[in-house]
Write an enzyme that holds these catalytic residues in place. Sequence first.
Site, PDB file in Angstrom:
ATOM      1  CB  THR A   1       0.074  11.411   2.271  1.00  0.00           C
ATOM      2  OG1 THR A   1      -1.291  11.089   2.017  1.00  0.00           O
ATOM      3  CG2 THR A   1       0.403  12.724   1.626  1.00  0.00           C
ATOM      4  CE1 TYR A   2       1.970  13.284   6.474  1.00  0.00           C
ATOM      5  CE2 TYR A   2      -0.116  12.157   6.107  1.00  0.00           C
ATOM      6  CZ  TYR A   2       0.600  13.320   6.346  1.00  0.00           C
ATOM      7  OH  TYR A   2      -0.067  14.509   6.446  1.00  0.00           O
ATOM      8  CB  ALA A   3       4.304   5.262   5.312  1.00  0.00           C
TER       9      ALA A   3
ATOM     10  N   GLY B   1       0.831  -1.191   0.000  1.00  0.00           N
ATOM     11  CA  GLY B   1       0.000   0.000   0.000  1.00  0.00           C
ATOM     12  C   GLY B   1       0.862   1.235   0.000  1.00  0.00           C
ATOM     13  CD  GLU B   2       3.336   5.326  -3.099  1.00  0.00           C
ATOM     14  OE1 GLU B   2       3.459   4.388  -3.900  1.00  0.00           O
ATOM     15  OE2 GLU B   2       3.963   6.391  -3.187  1.00  0.00           O
TER      16      GLU B   2
ATOM     17  CG  ASP C   1      -5.453   8.173  15.721  1.00  0.00           C
ATOM     18  OD1 ASP C   1      -6.663   8.433  15.824  1.00  0.00           O
ATOM     19  OD2 ASP C   1      -4.864   8.112  14.622  1.00  0.00           O
TER      20      ASP C   1
ATOM     21  CB  VAL D   1       2.952  -0.729   3.839  1.00  0.00           C
ATOM     22  CG1 VAL D   1       3.145  -1.973   4.687  1.00  0.00           C
ATOM     23  CG2 VAL D   1       2.566   0.447   4.713  1.00  0.00           C
TER      24      VAL D   1
ATOM     25  CE  LYS E   1       3.771   3.853   9.071  1.00  0.00           C
ATOM     26  NZ  LYS E   1       2.915   3.968  10.264  1.00  0.00           N
TER      27      LYS E   1
END
Lengths: 425, 407
Positions: B78-80, B75-76, B194, B82, B98
Amino acid sequence: MKLTEDDLYRRSSQYKHWCFTPSKLALLRQKTNIQASERVKANVARQRAQRAKNLDTTSASDSERANTPGVENGADGASGNGGAVGDKEVDCLTVAEEMRLVDKFCETALELGNFIKVPAEVTATTIQYLRRFYLYNSPMTYEGQNIARATMFIACKTEGWHIPSSDYAAKFANVTQEQVLAPEHLIIQALRFNLEVRHPFRGLKGAHVELGEMVKGTYVPLEWDKRTGTQIQSEILKLPKRAGGAPMNLSESDFRKRLEYDYGVASNILKTSAQLTDTYFHYTPSQIMLAAHLLADEPLTLFLLATKVPPPSPIYSKTVDTIRACAAKLSSHRSYTDSSTSLEDKEARDKKEKAEVLAIIKKLRQCRDPDKMDLVKLNEAHKRDAVHDGELDERKAKRRRLDRENAQKEADEFWGPELPKNGAK
Amino acid sequence: MAVSPVLSPKPNPPGTKATTNASKAKALAILNHSRSVSSPIAPSAATTPGDGGQDLAEQMNDEVRRQFVSGSRLGEGTYAIVYRGHFRSDPSKLVAIKKMKLNAEFKDGITLDSIREMRHLCELDHPNIIKLYAVFTTKDQNISLVLEHLPRGDLEGLWKDHSIMYGGADIKSWSNMLCQAVWFCHESRVLHRDIKGNNLLIAADNTLKLADFGLARGFADPGRPMTSNVITRFYRPPELLLGSQHYGGCVDIWSTACVIAELALRDFFLPSETDLAQLSVITDVFGIPTETDWPGISSLRHWEVNFKSAAPKRPQPLSFWRQRLPLLGDDGIDLLRGMMAMDPAKRLSAEQVLKHAYWTNYPRPTKKEDLPRQGDGEKKMGEDLKRAGGELESGRTDKVARKLNFG
């Protein structure tokens, strides 16, 4: 269903990766020193070789890296004796000298923290990061000032006091944002990505509060302790001021003053001596806290300990021994004796200290690793390598786009351009 | 002698100076030996004294990096990004890698999310918390976190998937694993900040694991302010919505209770469109607390705007809960209401939660191996790990929360 301090500490990265016996610590520092010295010598030799070659061929080829900071200090770069002077072996720093410098960097960080007004634990985290960083790196490779500034910036982020790097850099004269950020990866990598530092500060606050309860008579003893809160109160009020001193009988309010005083002394030790020595590498936060408190008020600290561990238990004497050893380490630092030293003695000592450190810094100038002088450029070079991959991708993408456009154009030429849409002319 | 440095690969031509330290000399000899091939003229050798010109720290980093093999992309965001990966020594032992992206918007180096996640996961070792095996950097200075491979999706996916049937005992089992994770965080003096269904991932053996510590922080010293702009909206407790800057584990307890209610409801428990609406959704269920219900409420920053001149609202009676959450039973409802006390001081602590009779009452929680499970959740894991904290599933990003400076 409570995790003890010990359970938590044993799971911490501080215990797993940053706890050493004194001999292990010495060995690690030796290893770092040898490797750094080797590299300095190799890089200086390479540079000298290059210089000699440049002198021979007068026009140096462009491909050679002009990364030779040694050259500009014209002294030994004078044309006539080029190679001969260059052959002198570089005199590298010893482990002891490196440690003096690291201590100096840490002291500077302490001042830095006061200067930019960050909370004590941010400064303490910075100093512990620095001490950890210089276990795997030598001051000959990475110079302290830049590293200390960048480290404090990281500590601000990890301790929840993030300041934008532009604002942070603006606090110093002639420091750019890039200089603050460039060594970040270098530092975090050397810290092995362990960003949590366990400090003794909160423990001291806890002990202070608990002692306050004892003085008030509201403390509830542990199960094995058959004394009542009032008994503990009357015992604590009788404690002598110094070890072996005559028993006193202070009033509650006077004893409270004593507690405040002890807290101040211990807290100061934790912020200075505890940071400027190797205590964190050898002792747990609670041991350091108790050791600082022992230096502030021995009878009271032993009394506190005896409410936690029954004195006949072998654990009690073992703990006391450890705390005493830690206290000895803390009190060995000159910041500890500051208050008891006469002003002249202090001045003389500081002067001597300063002269010695200056001599080491002077020596350092001759044995800096020429490849690691400019961290900003070094970091840019790293990034350039990385961006390079991206550029290749971009070129590929551009070619594909051109191919696509060409194919479209060819198709248009064959079939004619698209017909205008309904309604359009 | 003038030319000798050019020809000799050794930085330390023999005979120039006697080395003083015997043990050092030995070590140097070993280093020299391993380096004898390199030539100072070749550009590649410029930084190659035997150790590849690497710092000790770089060597350690490479050692760590070599322990893992990176595979296909899961998966992709904005921040990482995987990736699926495995241990080099044991290809059957899977991991999720990650890779944190450098954030162009963030001008201050390594992002605070990465820093928080690294800092806290390094310290937390518990069966119900995602395991961080290692951290390394790649050449391009991207930090990669090597995390536990959790291929069975997340808790939100589970209740949304209506092909899966589950009952009260299953809910008890999942909830218990969640509460243990929260308890462990709090015992370790870490606030997650969170907790929500899609941060709760499920391992191959059905163990529930709390993930994404990008918003986590240590407990603050009393009196030191923290940001009130954390926790994804549906799960944000009333004191944060009212702007409280001093809080403890109680904020996570509220979110945890929301997740348990969601499981029983198979829907979001307190959904809303805006922060303002969130508070009214909450008060629709719990009423508007007065100063007697919640001492100190009127001194909170946003109290005046929200509650000062609001018409009084009473909390819903027990019958409301019984009707909405029949799967939990009376003891489960009692626990939930204890976890959702409006006044954070009256809310149950994580330890009190674990001591509640609900866990030991009938029905017994389902054994892990018997829990219903989703089929292919590997992609879901990729999606979940790449997401930034504070984001909602539907893509309605709580952008404000990200941009603020978290104290």
